[in-house]
Design an enzyme around this catalytic site. Structure first.
Site, PDB file in Angstrom:
ATOM      1  N   PHE A 189       0.832  -1.217   0.000  1.00  0.00           N
ATOM      2  CA  PHE A 189       0.000   0.000   0.000  1.00  0.00           C
ATOM      3  C   PHE A 189       0.866   1.268   0.000  1.00  0.00           C
ATOM      4  CE2 PHE A 189      -1.990   2.684   3.566  1.00  0.00           C
ATOM      5  CZ  PHE A 189      -2.590   3.585   2.690  1.00  0.00           C
TER       6      PHE A 189
ATOM      7  N   SER B  85       6.440   2.839  13.510  1.00  0.00           N
ATOM      8  CA  SER B  85       5.009   2.787  13.840  1.00  0.00           C
ATOM      9  C   SER B  85       4.672   3.469  15.157  1.00  0.00           C
ATOM     10  CB  SER B  85       4.562   1.323  13.914  1.00  0.00           C
ATOM     11  OG  SER B  85       3.268   1.229  14.481  1.00  0.00           O
TER      12      SER B  85
ATOM     13  N   TYR C  52       4.403  -6.899  17.329  1.00  0.00           N
ATOM     14  CA  TYR C  52       4.596  -6.002  16.179  1.00  0.00           C
ATOM     15  C   TYR C  52       5.192  -4.672  16.620  1.00  0.00           C
ATOM     16  CZ  TYR C  52       3.189  -2.542  12.670  1.00  0.00           C
ATOM     17  OH  TYR C  52       3.177  -1.498  11.776  1.00  0.00           O
TER      18      TYR C  52
HETATM   19  C1  UD2 Z   1      -1.274  -0.210  14.404  1.00  0.00           C
HETATM   20  C2  UD2 Z   1      -0.532   1.146  14.517  1.00  0.00           C
HETATM   21  C3  UD2 Z   1      -0.430   1.777  13.119  1.00  0.00           C
HETATM   22  C4  UD2 Z   1       0.226   0.813  12.130  1.00  0.00           C
HETATM   23  C5  UD2 Z   1      -0.599  -0.476  12.103  1.00  0.00           C
HETATM   24  C6  UD2 Z   1      -0.043  -1.536  11.149  1.00  0.00           C
HETATM   25  C7  UD2 Z   1      -1.284   1.935  16.738  1.00  0.00           C
HETATM   26  C8  UD2 Z   1      -2.045   2.978  17.479  1.00  0.00           C
HETATM   27  N1  UD2 Z   1      -1.306   2.052  15.389  1.00  0.00           N
HETATM   28  O1  UD2 Z   1      -2.577   0.066  13.951  1.00  0.00           O
HETATM   29  O2  UD2 Z   1       0.314   2.974  13.184  1.00  0.00           O
HETATM   30  O3  UD2 Z   1       1.562   0.554  12.477  1.00  0.00           O
HETATM   31  O4  UD2 Z   1      -0.638  -1.051  13.444  1.00  0.00           O
HETATM   32  O5  UD2 Z   1      -0.832  -2.695  11.179  1.00  0.00           O
HETATM   33  O6  UD2 Z   1      -0.680   1.048  17.317  1.00  0.00           O
HETATM   34  N2  UD2 Z   1     -10.791  -2.696  14.491  1.00  0.00           N
HETATM   35  C9  UD2 Z   1     -12.141  -2.925  14.554  1.00  0.00           C
HETATM   36  N3  UD2 Z   1     -12.728  -3.660  13.564  1.00  0.00           N
HETATM   37  C10 UD2 Z   1     -12.013  -4.187  12.518  1.00  0.00           C
HETATM   38  C11 UD2 Z   1     -10.617  -3.951  12.471  1.00  0.00           C
HETATM   39  C12 UD2 Z   1     -10.035  -3.198  13.484  1.00  0.00           C
HETATM   40  O7  UD2 Z   1     -12.826  -2.492  15.487  1.00  0.00           O
HETATM   41  O8  UD2 Z   1     -12.620  -4.866  11.647  1.00  0.00           O
HETATM   42  C13 UD2 Z   1     -10.190  -1.837  15.532  1.00  0.00           C
HETATM   43  C14 UD2 Z   1      -8.938  -2.413  16.184  1.00  0.00           C
HETATM   44  O9  UD2 Z   1      -9.254  -3.265  17.261  1.00  0.00           O
HETATM   45  C15 UD2 Z   1      -8.232  -1.117  16.625  1.00  0.00           C
HETATM   46  C16 UD2 Z   1      -8.618  -0.090  15.548  1.00  0.00           C
HETATM   47  O10 UD2 Z   1      -9.761  -0.647  14.891  1.00  0.00           O
HETATM   48  O11 UD2 Z   1      -8.712  -0.676  17.863  1.00  0.00           O
HETATM   49  C17 UD2 Z   1      -7.539   0.114  14.514  1.00  0.00           C
HETATM   50  O12 UD2 Z   1      -7.077  -1.146  14.071  1.00  0.00           O
HETATM   51  P1  UD2 Z   1      -6.099  -1.305  12.823  1.00  0.00           P
HETATM   52  O13 UD2 Z   1      -5.809  -2.768  12.672  1.00  0.00           O
HETATM   53  O14 UD2 Z   1      -6.637  -0.584  11.667  1.00  0.00           O
HETATM   54  O15 UD2 Z   1      -4.806  -0.519  13.267  1.00  0.00           O
HETATM   55  P2  UD2 Z   1      -3.938  -0.458  14.645  1.00  0.00           P
HETATM   56  O16 UD2 Z   1      -4.463   0.649  15.480  1.00  0.00           O
HETATM   57  O17 UD2 Z   1      -3.744  -1.806  15.210  1.00  0.00           O
END
Ligand code: UD2
Length: 323
Positions: free
Chosen positions: A12, A119, A143
């Site tokens: 991406f 990240s 991660y």
């Molecule tokens: C982390 C990092 C981001 C990047 C990414 C790579 C943080 C704050 N951010 O993202 O910068 O490195 O990892 O993978 O650590 N969720 C739902 N429903 C879904 C999918 C996700 O509720 O179907 C929630 C999930 O539990 C989280 C939020 O959405 O609370 C964001 O999730 P994500 O996987 O998009 O990204 P995140 O924050 O893990």
């Protein structure tokens, strides 16, 4: 004009970087092993870049691909917090051993500067907001540990080998070409494609967790600024790349529902292990040292991303592929 090497060019962020560099008339080389990258992301770039199918774990191949390069933009990684919780070894190999292989190869090839996709997960659940680079990291998931380790390696290489390095702590980058198809995909890519198909969306936890969601053009811009910045301002350092605003998942769900015209309610499930509750960046250091400021805000970014996925679905349907 300079020669840029993008690791993870079929991903991406890597493919968006490549398109902008090509548009600017730069020479672009890239590699990918398609573990998470997609061949279709390279279609538009065919004939405009030099591409090699290569894994970060192939140390000899990585040495070879670094020859003659001025700047390395290191985007290749196995992302995803939950994926790393399920299988920490595989992501450790790519994210730490792979990064070390690339740094050694870049050092030996005399690369001028390596810019690294770090990240925001490095901050973890420290209660203070906004997060600034002077805070003690507090990674929760494997991660997050791996991405932080990569930063430390970059700073070490700048100190002991004199190679210039810059780490950009990305805060939840989103936009066109983010893969929506994996259970580990970023939440916005998932929600947008689920809503466009009128399928249910799942929110993990109460939906009050918040993110500094950052549109891709801002991340691309930050990388180009990081290459151009004076070494004394950036070398060996770490910068937040974000917008300095945050939205909860519940708010985001509502905004997207309004843009798309989606009428279902979200389905709530248990919070994900390793999840951070709130994430918001202080971007003043990137502004001072790189001249970085976000050019596309969250809502505009959402609109552009929705439009792109609508077109992508139409193209897939026209080609007779399942949408
Ligand atoms: C982390 C990092 C981001 C990047 C990414 C790579 C943080 C704050 N951010 O993202 O910068 O490195 O990892 O993978 O650590 N969720 C739902 N429903 C879904 C999918 C996700 O509720 O179907 C929630 C999930 O539990 C989280 C939020 O959405 O609370 C964001 O999730 P994500 O996987 O998009 O990204 P995140 O924050 O893990």
């Amino acid at each position: 004009m300079a020669t840029y090497l993008i690791s993870g060019i079929a991903g991406f962020i890597g493919s968006n970087l490549a398109r902008e560099l090509v548009r600017r008339g730069e020479t672009v080389r890239g590699f990918d092993n398609f573990q998470t990258g997609k061949r279709e992301n390279l279609e538009e770039l065919k004939g405009k870049i030099e591409f090699r199918e290569l894994s970060l774990l192939d140390a000899t191949g990585v040495k070879d691909v670094c020859r003659g390069v001025d700047y390395v933009l290191h985007q290749a990684a196995i992302p995803s917090v939950p994926k790393s919780v399920l299988d920490p070894v595989t992501s450790h190999e790519s994210n730490i051993t792979g990064t070390l292989n690339l740094l050694i190869a870049a050092r030996d090839a005399g690369v001028k500067r390596v810019v690294y996709a770090a990240s925001s997960s490095a901050y973890g659940d420290t209660p203070a907001l906004p997060k600034h680079e002077g805070m003690m990291p507090n990674p929760i998931s494997p991660y997050a540990v791996q991405k932080l380790c990569g930063e430390l390696y970059l700073t070490s290489f700048s100190r002991v080998y004199g190679m210039e390095t810059v780490s950009l702590r990305y805060f939840n980058i989103f936009g066109p070409r983010q893969d929506p198809t994996s259970p580990y995909s970023g939440v916005l890519a998932k929600f947008i494609t689920q809503m466009l198909a009128d399928r249910p969306c799942t929110i993990f936890g109460d939906g009050e967790q918040s993110r500094d969601f950052t549109y891709i053009d801002n991340a691309v811009n930050a990388n180009l600024l990081a290459c151009a910045a004076l070494a004394e301002k950036v070398n060996g350092r770490v910068f937040n790349v974000a917008t300095g605003t945050r939205f909860s998942l519940n708010q985001t769900f509502k905004m997207l529902s309004a843009i798309i015209g989606y009428s279902r309610n979200p389905e709530y499930q248990e919070p994900r292990a390793g999840d951070v509750k709130h994430s918001l960046a202080d971007i003043s250091k990137a502004h001072q040292a790189l001249g970085y400021q976000p050019t596309v805000g969250f809502e505009e970014g959402l609109r552009r991303t929705v439009e792109w996925y609508k077109q992508a679905v139409l193209t897939m349907t026209a080609r007779g592929m399942p949408s």
